[in-house]
Design a protein around this motif. Sequence first.
Motif, PDB file in Angstrom:
ATOM      1  N   HIS A  12       0.894  -1.373  -0.003  1.00 49.34           N
ATOM      2  CA  HIS A  12      -0.032  -0.045   0.048  1.00 49.34           C
ATOM      3  C   HIS A  12       0.966   1.188  -0.093  1.00 49.34           C
ATOM      4  CE1 HIS A  12      -3.577   2.488   0.549  1.00 49.34           C
ATOM      5  NE2 HIS A  12      -3.003   3.181   1.761  1.00 49.34           N
ATOM      6  N   LEU A  13       2.006   1.424   0.760  1.00 49.60           N
ATOM      7  CA  LEU A  13       2.699   2.375   0.770  1.00 49.60           C
ATOM      8  C   LEU A  13       3.424   2.682  -0.474  1.00 49.60           C
ATOM      9  CD1 LEU A  13       4.371   4.414   2.174  1.00 49.60           C
ATOM     10  CD2 LEU A  13       6.226   2.769   2.990  1.00 49.60           C
ATOM     11  N   ILE A  14       3.849   1.517  -1.333  1.00 52.99           N
ATOM     12  CA  ILE A  14       4.442   1.737  -2.617  1.00 52.99           C
ATOM     13  C   ILE A  14       3.406   2.199  -3.615  1.00 52.99           C
ATOM     14  CG2 ILE A  14       5.536   0.111  -4.582  1.00 52.99           C
ATOM     15  CD1 ILE A  14       7.453   0.776  -2.426  1.00 52.99           C
ATOM     16  N   ALA A 114      13.830  14.990  -3.581  1.00 50.52           N
ATOM     17  CA  ALA A 114      13.326  16.227  -2.441  1.00 50.52           C
ATOM     18  C   ALA A 114      12.378  15.805  -1.781  1.00 50.52           C
ATOM     19  CB  ALA A 114      13.318  17.459  -3.175  1.00 50.52           C
ATOM     20  N   ALA A 115      10.928  15.481  -2.214  1.00 54.77           N
ATOM     21  CA  ALA A 115      10.004  15.118  -1.615  1.00 54.77           C
ATOM     22  C   ALA A 115      10.106  13.737  -0.662  1.00 54.77           C
ATOM     23  CB  ALA A 115       8.958  14.747  -2.409  1.00 54.77           C
ATOM     24  N   GLY A 116      11.056  12.897  -1.186  1.00 51.25           N
ATOM     25  CA  GLY A 116      11.394  11.618  -0.161  1.00 51.25           C
ATOM     26  C   GLY A 116      12.192  12.390   0.849  1.00 51.25           C
ATOM     27  N   ARG A 117      13.065  13.215   0.865  1.00 46.78           N
ATOM     28  CA  ARG A 117      13.864  13.835   1.909  1.00 46.78           C
ATOM     29  C   ARG A 117      12.769  14.500   2.989  1.00 46.78           C
ATOM     30  NH1 ARG A 117      17.507  14.518  -2.132  1.00 46.78           N
ATOM     31  NH2 ARG A 117      16.698  16.926  -2.400  1.00 46.78           N
ATOM     32  N   LEU A 127      12.521   6.694   6.379  1.00 52.48           N
ATOM     33  CA  LEU A 127      12.022   5.516   5.739  1.00 52.48           C
ATOM     34  C   LEU A 127      13.035   4.952   4.863  1.00 52.48           C
ATOM     35  CD1 LEU A 127       9.781   3.742   5.025  1.00 52.48           C
ATOM     36  CD2 LEU A 127       8.995   5.324   3.243  1.00 52.48           C
ATOM     37  N   SER A 128      14.053   5.893   4.236  1.00 55.21           N
ATOM     38  CA  SER A 128      15.033   5.474   3.306  1.00 55.21           C
ATOM     39  C   SER A 128      16.018   4.684   4.261  1.00 55.21           C
ATOM     40  CB  SER A 128      15.729   6.548   2.694  1.00 55.21           C
ATOM     41  OG  SER A 128      16.096   7.469   3.681  1.00 55.21           O
ATOM     42  N   ALA A 133      17.986  -0.764   6.020  1.00 54.98           N
ATOM     43  CA  ALA A 133      18.224  -1.823   7.187  1.00 54.98           C
ATOM     44  C   ALA A 133      17.665  -2.960   7.043  1.00 54.98           C
ATOM     45  CB  ALA A 133      18.063  -1.035   8.438  1.00 54.98           C
ATOM     46  N   ALA A 134      16.032  -2.900   6.623  1.00 56.69           N
ATOM     47  CA  ALA A 134      15.511  -4.064   6.362  1.00 56.69           C
ATOM     48  C   ALA A 134      16.120  -4.991   5.382  1.00 56.69           C
ATOM     49  CB  ALA A 134      14.144  -3.815   6.122  1.00 56.69           C
TER      50      ALA A 134
END
Length: 151
Positions: A12-14, A114-117, A127-128, A133-134
Amino acid sequence: MTGPGLGTRLRHLIELLDGDVAVVEEELGLTGFRPRYAPFLRTLAALGPSSIRDLAAAVEVTHSAASQTVAQMDRQGLVSLSPGTDARQRIVDLTARTRELLPKMEQAWQAAEAAGRELDAELPYPLSEVVIAATEALQRRPHRDRIRSYL
């Protein structure tokens, strides 16, 4: 436990992330582009013609996933395919049309990053960093092994 599981929540997040990227790309005139094409097109723009195997390694996906994505991009006229040094190898390159669209694509990619940051800054844990890490944890011990330990 009831409600959606981890996999459902991640899908759902994707969907939310990719859906909005696709909307903005469409607004920029990048009709038919899919967010999953971006890492492949960026790699080809940076490295030039590449084998599907090399693209898969650069983008960090399986050969099968890369082959499927390249086939979709080929059908849309975004890339061209030519024979490699042996019969099993195919070389992927950007088409002239795609090269013309590179400035708009780069604009969309930079804005998405930029929106991801910005999103990372709003979260209790970026989240990144959690995704990296996951992924590393699952490379050390696959999820199937973790599931089996509870059977």
